[in-house]
Design an enzyme around this catalytic site. Structure first.
Site, PDB file in Angstrom:
ATOM      1  N   LYS A 114       0.551 -20.470  17.964  1.00 43.97           N
ATOM      2  CA  LYS A 114       0.536 -19.203  18.319  1.00 43.97           C
ATOM      3  C   LYS A 114       1.477 -18.886  19.431  1.00 43.97           C
ATOM      4  CE  LYS A 114      -3.579 -17.526  15.991  1.00 43.97           C
ATOM      5  NZ  LYS A 114      -5.075 -17.046  16.207  1.00 43.97           N
ATOM      6  N   LYS A 199       0.681 -22.260   5.866  1.00 41.14           N
ATOM      7  CA  LYS A 199      -0.664 -21.402   5.575  1.00 41.14           C
ATOM      8  C   LYS A 199      -0.423 -19.990   5.237  1.00 41.14           C
ATOM      9  CE  LYS A 199      -3.498 -20.469   9.070  1.00 41.14           C
ATOM     10  NZ  LYS A 199      -4.255 -20.570  10.186  1.00 41.14           N
ATOM     11  N   LYS A 202      -2.228 -13.769   8.099  1.00 43.68           N
ATOM     12  CA  LYS A 202      -2.265 -12.364   8.302  1.00 43.68           C
ATOM     13  C   LYS A 202      -1.142 -12.135   9.234  1.00 43.68           C
ATOM     14  CE  LYS A 202      -7.196 -12.100   9.578  1.00 43.68           C
ATOM     15  NZ  LYS A 202      -8.223 -12.195  10.441  1.00 43.68           N
TER      16      LYS A 202
HETATM   17  P1  TYM Z   1      -9.638 -15.893  11.198  1.00 42.07           P
HETATM   18  O1  TYM Z   1      -9.833 -14.303  11.595  1.00 42.07           O
HETATM   19  O2  TYM Z   1      -8.135 -16.135  11.648  1.00 42.07           O
HETATM   20  O3  TYM Z   1      -9.711 -16.177   9.769  1.00 42.07           O
HETATM   21  C1  TYM Z   1     -10.901 -15.923   9.354  1.00 42.07           C
HETATM   22  C2  TYM Z   1     -11.564 -17.255   8.456  1.00 42.07           C
HETATM   23  O4  TYM Z   1     -10.509 -17.315   7.295  1.00 42.07           O
HETATM   24  C3  TYM Z   1     -10.262 -18.557   7.308  1.00 42.07           C
HETATM   25  N1  TYM Z   1      -8.809 -18.618   6.941  1.00 42.07           N
HETATM   26  C4  TYM Z   1      -8.424 -19.488   5.692  1.00 42.07           C
HETATM   27  N2  TYM Z   1      -8.865 -20.194   4.731  1.00 42.07           N
HETATM   28  C5  TYM Z   1      -8.223 -20.619   3.863  1.00 42.07           C
HETATM   29  N3  TYM Z   1      -6.609 -20.503   3.779  1.00 42.07           N
HETATM   30  C6  TYM Z   1      -6.195 -19.830   4.741  1.00 42.07           C
HETATM   31  N4  TYM Z   1      -4.826 -19.684   4.539  1.00 42.07           N
HETATM   32  C7  TYM Z   1      -6.996 -19.133   5.698  1.00 42.07           C
HETATM   33  N5  TYM Z   1      -6.650 -18.402   6.697  1.00 42.07           N
HETATM   34  C8  TYM Z   1      -7.986 -18.017   7.484  1.00 42.07           C
HETATM   35  C9  TYM Z   1     -10.490 -19.121   8.604  1.00 42.07           C
HETATM   36  O5  TYM Z   1     -10.349 -20.609   8.406  1.00 42.07           O
HETATM   37  C10 TYM Z   1     -11.711 -18.382   9.114  1.00 42.07           C
HETATM   38  O6  TYM Z   1     -12.892 -19.085   8.500  1.00 42.07           O
HETATM   39  N6  TYM Z   1     -11.221 -18.574  15.242  1.00 42.07           N
HETATM   40  C11 TYM Z   1     -11.463 -17.687  14.071  1.00 42.07           C
HETATM   41  C12 TYM Z   1     -12.551 -16.481  14.303  1.00 42.07           C
HETATM   42  C13 TYM Z   1     -13.673 -16.911  14.844  1.00 42.07           C
HETATM   43  C14 TYM Z   1     -14.706 -17.699  14.525  1.00 42.07           C
HETATM   44  C15 TYM Z   1     -15.607 -17.730  15.506  1.00 42.07           C
HETATM   45  C16 TYM Z   1     -15.104 -18.297  13.269  1.00 42.07           C
HETATM   46  C17 TYM Z   1     -13.825 -16.591  16.207  1.00 42.07           C
HETATM   47  N7  TYM Z   1     -15.402 -17.110  16.456  1.00 42.07           N
HETATM   48  C18 TYM Z   1     -17.124 -18.431  15.260  1.00 42.07           C
HETATM   49  C19 TYM Z   1     -16.407 -18.934  13.210  1.00 42.07           C
HETATM   50  C20 TYM Z   1     -17.235 -19.051  14.192  1.00 42.07           C
HETATM   51  C21 TYM Z   1     -10.335 -17.139  13.412  1.00 42.07           C
HETATM   52  O7  TYM Z   1      -9.412 -16.876  13.937  1.00 42.07           O
HETATM   53  O8  TYM Z   1     -10.597 -16.764  12.215  1.00 42.07           O
END
Ligand code: TYM
Length: 336
Positions: A114, A199, A202
């Site tokens: 990032k 990947k 967003k």
């Molecule tokens: P975030 O908001 O980027 O993504 C949310 C969830 O979607 C999954 N994900 C994917 N899974 C499969 N293929 C992809 N291309 C893909 N892109 C995203 C992510 O693995 C995630 O499960 N750090 C986390 C948010 C967070 C969190 C937490 C998660 C903050 N606190 C506590 C679990 C527990 C994040 O940035 O997710």
């Protein structure tokens, strides 16, 4: 013993198929299994770590909550909360930040991705992001965390933080349980439609790389038609997908959406051309996503209803998190 499930998503941009297949769908399955207690958060404090538009944050937060419900999270069974409405997250983050060596954070690949080449310009918040994530999970003493594959390293850090705290301040007693990542299904890492080695994300510049949960049928069909592929027909066996990243990704998406494994999908499409497979994939995507998109729209038209669901979730989250802060501060020896 009942499991306590916790997972979250950031209200940055729109949710896409990767978020849905990698995480959200599994949230719904876990909610409907046994007597699990499920908490699903919208992590808006995380969303301000890398620049954001204040005019959009509140609405984006509601939209993520609407997506959870539209995808099947039932507010009568699970709690949906907003991270910034539960001050214990930020409090516990500070307590953990003082106990986490910089070396652990420097290993985090997502920060490196990032921040890119401009690490010195990245915020302290972005660097400390995984510590806030550990606080999100441990403040509820969650036992299971359903996420996509890209969060594995953050989960390992969470376990290290929990273990270190237990060892130093709790005589080895399991005060913080070591949470288990739940990373399952044929689409734990959905890749970009334009590059099978990146990947689906967003933040990618081109919208053609991803399918958003809010895309209409024509847009979905167009994105799949234009998805990168190779000139060979689809193989008969999963082994032969190994060196074909784009084909592997599209088969994985089909498998996940149709609740099959990749073998079964290849029994149907092995030997066929992409020109036969892509329309079937587009139809399946539309069939599965259209009801979610429609329900999201309905929910977004009723912000008062959404806010009352979030209020209930926030109240419960605050109730569960407060004793953890109190006990953690006591363990650390604060005046009381
Ligand atoms: P975030 O908001 O980027 O993504 C949310 C969830 O979607 C999954 N994900 C994917 N899974 C499969 N293929 C992809 N291309 C893909 N892109 C995203 C992510 O693995 C995630 O499960 N750090 C986390 C948010 C967070 C969190 C937490 C998660 C903050 N606190 C506590 C679990 C527990 C994040 O940035 O997710």
């Amino acid at each position: 013993m009942s499991k306590r499930i916790l997972s979250c998503m950031q209200p940055t941009n729109r949710l896409h198929l990767g978020n849905y297949l990698g995480a959200l769908r599994n949230w719904v399955k876990l909610q409907d299994e046994g007597d699990n207690q499920c908490l699903y958060g919208v992590v808006d404090l995380h969303a301000i770590t890398a620049g954001h538009d204040p005019a959009e944050l509140g609405q984006a937060t509601r939209e993520i909550a609407a997506a959870y419900i539209a995808a099947g999270v039932d507010p009568a069974k699970s709690y949906i909360f907003v991270q910034s409405a539960v001050p214990a997250h930020a409090q516990l983050q500070w307590l953990f930040a003082t106990q986490t060596p910089l070396g652990w954070l420097k290993r985090m690949t997502q920060f490196k991705d990032k921040a890119g080449k401009k690490q010195d310009l990245a915020s302290l918040g972005l660097f400390g992001y995984p510590v806030l994530m550990a606080a999100d999970i441990l403040v509820y003493k969650a036992t299971h965390v359903p996420v996509g594959d890209d969060q594995k390293q953050h989960l390992e850090l969470t376990r290290d933080i929990a273990q270190s705290f237990n060892q130093h301040y709790c005589d080895g007693e399991e005060f913080f349980p070591l949470p288990e990542p739940v990373i399952t299904g044929p689409a734990t890492r959905v890749m970009s439609l334009r590059d099978g080695t990146a990947k689906m994300s967003k933040s990618a510049d081109s919208d053609m790389t991803r399918i958003n949960l809010t895309d209409d049928a024509d847009t979905i069909a167009q994105k799949i038609r234009k998805a990168k592929t190779d000139p060979e027909p689809l193989p008969e066996s999963v082994k032969d997908l190994e060196s074909r990243a784009e084909a592997d990704n599209l088969i994985g998406i089909y498998a996940a959406l149709s609740d099959q494994n990749k073998e079964t999908v290849l029994q149907q499409f092995g030997g066929k051309q992409f020109s036969d497979f892509k329309p079937a994939l587009a139809d399946l995507c539309v069939e599965k996503l259209a009801p979610i998109t429609a329900r999201m729209r309905e929910l977004m038209n009723d912000p008062a209803e959404l806010d009352s669901i979030l209020k209930r979730g926030n109240d419960k989250a605050n109730e569960l998190a407060a004793p953890t802060i109190e006990e953690t501060m006591r363990k650390l020896g604060f005046w009381s």
